[in-house]
Scaffold this motif. Structure first.
Motif, PDB file in Angstrom:
ATOM      1  N   HIS A   1       6.251  -9.428  31.203  1.00  0.00           N
ATOM      2  CA  HIS A   1       6.778  -8.132  30.788  1.00  0.00           C
ATOM      3  C   HIS A   1       5.644  -7.116  30.732  1.00  0.00           C
ATOM      4  O   HIS A   1       4.562  -7.391  30.236  1.00  0.00           O
ATOM      5  CB  HIS A   1       7.448  -8.223  29.407  1.00  0.00           C
ATOM      6  CG  HIS A   1       8.772  -8.910  29.461  1.00  0.00           C
ATOM      7  ND1 HIS A   1       9.891  -8.300  29.955  1.00  0.00           N
ATOM      8  CD2 HIS A   1       9.144 -10.158  29.101  1.00  0.00           C
ATOM      9  CE1 HIS A   1      10.901  -9.142  29.891  1.00  0.00           C
ATOM     10  NE2 HIS A   1      10.469 -10.291  29.372  1.00  0.00           N
ATOM     11  N   ASP A   2       5.942  -5.964  31.271  1.00  0.00           N
ATOM     12  CA  ASP A   2       5.034  -4.827  31.170  1.00  0.00           C
ATOM     13  C   ASP A   2       5.835  -3.716  30.496  1.00  0.00           C
ATOM     14  O   ASP A   2       7.026  -3.869  30.243  1.00  0.00           O
ATOM     15  CB  ASP A   2       4.549  -4.407  32.559  1.00  0.00           C
ATOM     16  CG  ASP A   2       3.243  -3.627  32.504  1.00  0.00           C
ATOM     17  OD1 ASP A   2       2.817  -3.246  31.392  1.00  0.00           O
ATOM     18  OD2 ASP A   2       2.651  -3.389  33.566  1.00  0.00           O
ATOM     19  N   TYR A   3       5.198  -2.624  30.202  1.00  0.00           N
ATOM     20  CA  TYR A   3       5.900  -1.547  29.529  1.00  0.00           C
ATOM     21  C   TYR A   3       5.764  -0.260  30.332  1.00  0.00           C
ATOM     22  O   TYR A   3       4.743   0.020  30.947  1.00  0.00           O
ATOM     23  CB  TYR A   3       5.357  -1.353  28.108  1.00  0.00           C
ATOM     24  CG  TYR A   3       5.686  -2.533  27.250  1.00  0.00           C
ATOM     25  CD1 TYR A   3       6.903  -2.605  26.586  1.00  0.00           C
ATOM     26  CD2 TYR A   3       4.803  -3.596  27.136  1.00  0.00           C
ATOM     27  CE1 TYR A   3       7.224  -3.708  25.818  1.00  0.00           C
ATOM     28  CE2 TYR A   3       5.123  -4.706  26.374  1.00  0.00           C
ATOM     29  CZ  TYR A   3       6.334  -4.747  25.718  1.00  0.00           C
ATOM     30  OH  TYR A   3       6.659  -5.829  24.968  1.00  0.00           O
ATOM     31  N   TYR A   4       6.817   0.514  30.342  1.00  0.00           N
ATOM     32  CA  TYR A   4       6.891   1.747  31.103  1.00  0.00           C
ATOM     33  C   TYR A   4       7.259   2.869  30.139  1.00  0.00           C
ATOM     34  O   TYR A   4       8.168   2.719  29.315  1.00  0.00           O
ATOM     35  CB  TYR A   4       7.968   1.616  32.184  1.00  0.00           C
ATOM     36  CG  TYR A   4       8.322   2.899  32.876  1.00  0.00           C
ATOM     37  CD1 TYR A   4       7.525   3.402  33.894  1.00  0.00           C
ATOM     38  CD2 TYR A   4       9.456   3.619  32.515  1.00  0.00           C
ATOM     39  CE1 TYR A   4       7.857   4.576  34.536  1.00  0.00           C
ATOM     40  CE2 TYR A   4       9.795   4.791  33.150  1.00  0.00           C
ATOM     41  CZ  TYR A   4       8.997   5.270  34.159  1.00  0.00           C
ATOM     42  OH  TYR A   4       9.307   6.435  34.791  1.00  0.00           O
ATOM     43  N   THR A   5       6.575   3.984  30.261  1.00  0.00           N
ATOM     44  CA  THR A   5       6.894   5.173  29.484  1.00  0.00           C
ATOM     45  C   THR A   5       7.279   6.284  30.450  1.00  0.00           C
ATOM     46  O   THR A   5       6.612   6.493  31.460  1.00  0.00           O
ATOM     47  CB  THR A   5       5.689   5.622  28.641  1.00  0.00           C
ATOM     48  OG1 THR A   5       5.332   4.568  27.767  1.00  0.00           O
ATOM     49  CG2 THR A   5       6.006   6.850  27.830  1.00  0.00           C
ATOM     50  N   HIS A   6       8.320   6.971  30.156  1.00  0.00           N
ATOM     51  CA  HIS A   6       8.778   8.093  30.983  1.00  0.00           C
ATOM     52  C   HIS A   6       7.643   9.125  31.084  1.00  0.00           C
ATOM     53  O   HIS A   6       7.180   9.640  30.075  1.00  0.00           O
ATOM     54  CB  HIS A   6      10.010   8.729  30.337  1.00  0.00           C
ATOM     55  CG  HIS A   6      10.561   9.881  31.087  1.00  0.00           C
ATOM     56  ND1 HIS A   6      11.377   9.728  32.185  1.00  0.00           N
ATOM     57  CD2 HIS A   6      10.413  11.215  30.910  1.00  0.00           C
ATOM     58  CE1 HIS A   6      11.720  10.911  32.648  1.00  0.00           C
ATOM     59  NE2 HIS A   6      11.141  11.834  31.888  1.00  0.00           N
ATOM     60  N   PRO A   7       7.151   9.402  32.305  1.00  0.00           N
ATOM     61  CA  PRO A   7       6.038  10.347  32.429  1.00  0.00           C
ATOM     62  C   PRO A   7       6.491  11.786  32.194  1.00  0.00           C
ATOM     63  O   PRO A   7       7.451  12.256  32.806  1.00  0.00           O
ATOM     64  CB  PRO A   7       5.559  10.151  33.874  1.00  0.00           C
ATOM     65  CG  PRO A   7       6.703   9.562  34.596  1.00  0.00           C
ATOM     66  CD  PRO A   7       7.537   8.835  33.593  1.00  0.00           C
ATOM     67  N   LYS A   8       5.811  12.448  31.286  1.00  0.00           N
ATOM     68  CA  LYS A   8       6.123  13.840  30.976  1.00  0.00           C
ATOM     69  C   LYS A   8       4.850  14.520  30.474  1.00  0.00           C
ATOM     70  O   LYS A   8       4.233  14.046  29.532  1.00  0.00           O
ATOM     71  CB  LYS A   8       7.222  13.915  29.921  1.00  0.00           C
ATOM     72  CG  LYS A   8       7.721  15.312  29.668  1.00  0.00           C
ATOM     73  CD  LYS A   8       8.929  15.292  28.745  1.00  0.00           C
ATOM     74  CE  LYS A   8       9.436  16.698  28.519  1.00  0.00           C
ATOM     75  NZ  LYS A   8      10.586  16.743  27.628  1.00  0.00           N
ATOM     76  N   PHE A   9       4.460  15.609  31.141  1.00  0.00           N
ATOM     77  CA  PHE A   9       3.267  16.341  30.706  1.00  0.00           C
ATOM     78  C   PHE A   9       3.321  17.770  31.221  1.00  0.00           C
ATOM     79  O   PHE A   9       4.117  18.108  32.100  1.00  0.00           O
ATOM     80  CB  PHE A   9       1.982  15.664  31.190  1.00  0.00           C
ATOM     81  CG  PHE A   9       1.786  15.711  32.689  1.00  0.00           C
ATOM     82  CD1 PHE A   9       1.219  16.826  33.295  1.00  0.00           C
ATOM     83  CD2 PHE A   9       2.147  14.649  33.483  1.00  0.00           C
ATOM     84  CE1 PHE A   9       1.038  16.882  34.664  1.00  0.00           C
ATOM     85  CE2 PHE A   9       1.973  14.680  34.849  1.00  0.00           C
ATOM     86  CZ  PHE A   9       1.416  15.811  35.445  1.00  0.00           C
ATOM     87  N   GLU A  10       2.472  18.593  30.662  1.00  0.00           N
ATOM     88  CA  GLU A  10       2.240  19.966  31.121  1.00  0.00           C
ATOM     89  C   GLU A  10       0.744  20.220  31.050  1.00  0.00           C
ATOM     90  O   GLU A  10       0.075  19.717  30.151  1.00  0.00           O
ATOM     91  CB  GLU A  10       2.902  20.985  30.205  1.00  0.00           C
ATOM     92  CG  GLU A  10       4.389  20.947  30.126  1.00  0.00           C
ATOM     93  CD  GLU A  10       4.891  21.982  29.133  1.00  0.00           C
ATOM     94  OE1 GLU A  10       4.528  23.175  29.273  1.00  0.00           O
ATOM     95  OE2 GLU A  10       5.622  21.591  28.217  1.00  0.00           O
ATOM     96  N   PHE A  11       0.224  20.999  31.975  1.00  0.00           N
ATOM     97  CA  PHE A  11      -1.153  21.454  31.832  1.00  0.00           C
ATOM     98  C   PHE A  11      -1.299  22.809  32.494  1.00  0.00           C
ATOM     99  O   PHE A  11      -0.490  23.211  33.330  1.00  0.00           O
ATOM    100  CB  PHE A  11      -2.160  20.450  32.412  1.00  0.00           C
ATOM    101  CG  PHE A  11      -2.293  20.468  33.912  1.00  0.00           C
ATOM    102  CD1 PHE A  11      -3.164  21.350  34.539  1.00  0.00           C
ATOM    103  CD2 PHE A  11      -1.565  19.594  34.689  1.00  0.00           C
ATOM    104  CE1 PHE A  11      -3.290  21.363  35.910  1.00  0.00           C
ATOM    105  CE2 PHE A  11      -1.691  19.589  36.052  1.00  0.00           C
ATOM    106  CZ  PHE A  11      -2.557  20.488  36.675  1.00  0.00           C
ATOM    107  N   ALA A  12      -2.330  23.514  32.098  1.00  0.00           N
ATOM    108  CA  ALA A  12      -2.629  24.821  32.678  1.00  0.00           C
ATOM    109  C   ALA A  12      -4.112  25.097  32.490  1.00  0.00           C
ATOM    110  O   ALA A  12      -4.733  24.606  31.549  1.00  0.00           O
ATOM    111  CB  ALA A  12      -1.816  25.918  31.993  1.00  0.00           C
ATOM    112  N   TYR A  13      -4.663  25.850  33.417  1.00  0.00           N
ATOM    113  CA  TYR A  13      -6.037  26.310  33.256  1.00  0.00           C
ATOM    114  C   TYR A  13      -6.200  27.654  33.943  1.00  0.00           C
ATOM    115  O   TYR A  13      -5.398  28.038  34.792  1.00  0.00           O
ATOM    116  CB  TYR A  13      -7.060  25.298  33.772  1.00  0.00           C
ATOM    117  CG  TYR A  13      -7.162  25.215  35.283  1.00  0.00           C
ATOM    118  CD1 TYR A  13      -8.009  26.059  35.997  1.00  0.00           C
ATOM    119  CD2 TYR A  13      -6.422  24.283  35.989  1.00  0.00           C
ATOM    120  CE1 TYR A  13      -8.098  25.986  37.368  1.00  0.00           C
ATOM    121  CE2 TYR A  13      -6.506  24.199  37.357  1.00  0.00           C
ATOM    122  CZ  TYR A  13      -7.350  25.054  38.046  1.00  0.00           C
ATOM    123  OH  TYR A  13      -7.431  24.981  39.408  1.00  0.00           O
TER     124      TYR A  13
END
Length: 131
Positions: free
Chosen positions: A54-66
């Motif tokens: 078993h491995d674990y997965y997290t729903h990818p969600k991010f924001e970035f700005a520069y």
């Protein structure tokens, strides 16, 4: 002694950069990153010999700005991006050496692939005559 010379040289460079007689304003940059951690979900993964774990997965969600704006060097650019699962949306712009500005708005997902809309905004540059 070498350390003292390096410290003095560094001080002189910083002072010259801040108070040099070029008459240009100060440059600046900024950035921010937001990572949204969701709930970890178990995923069954098969190994080389048919054994799984078993491995674990997290729903990818991010924001970035520069953003970088240095009128002395002409380095002017910005970018922002947002990802939610398999959907990525973003934009970036930069001032090119010829004086034009390139703006790119992009979107990508697993169904339609990657698409980018590129636009150029040309600024008229009037040369100054020096007498």
């Amino acid at each position: 002694m070498f350390a003292k010379i390096v410290c003095v040289a560094t001080f002189v460079v910083v002072v010259a950069a801040q108070f040099g007689g070029h008459g240009h304003g100060h440059g600046y940059s900024s950035q921010h990153v937001y990572k949204h951690d969701g709930h970890h979900e178990p995923v069954h993964v098969h190994g080389h010999h048919g054994h799984g774990h078993h491995d674990y997965y997290t729903h990818p969600k991010f924001e970035f700005a520069y953003k970088v704006e240095d009128h002395h060097t002409g380095d002017i650019k910005s970018q922002h991006e947002h990802r939610d699962g398999d959907v990525v949306k973003g934009a970036y712009s930069l001032h090119q050496p010829d004086g034009s500005e390139r703006s790119v708005h992009y979107h990508g997902d697993k169904h339609s692939g990657f698409h980018a809309d590129v636009k150029f905004d040309t600024h008229h540059i009037v040369p100054h005559k020096h007498y």
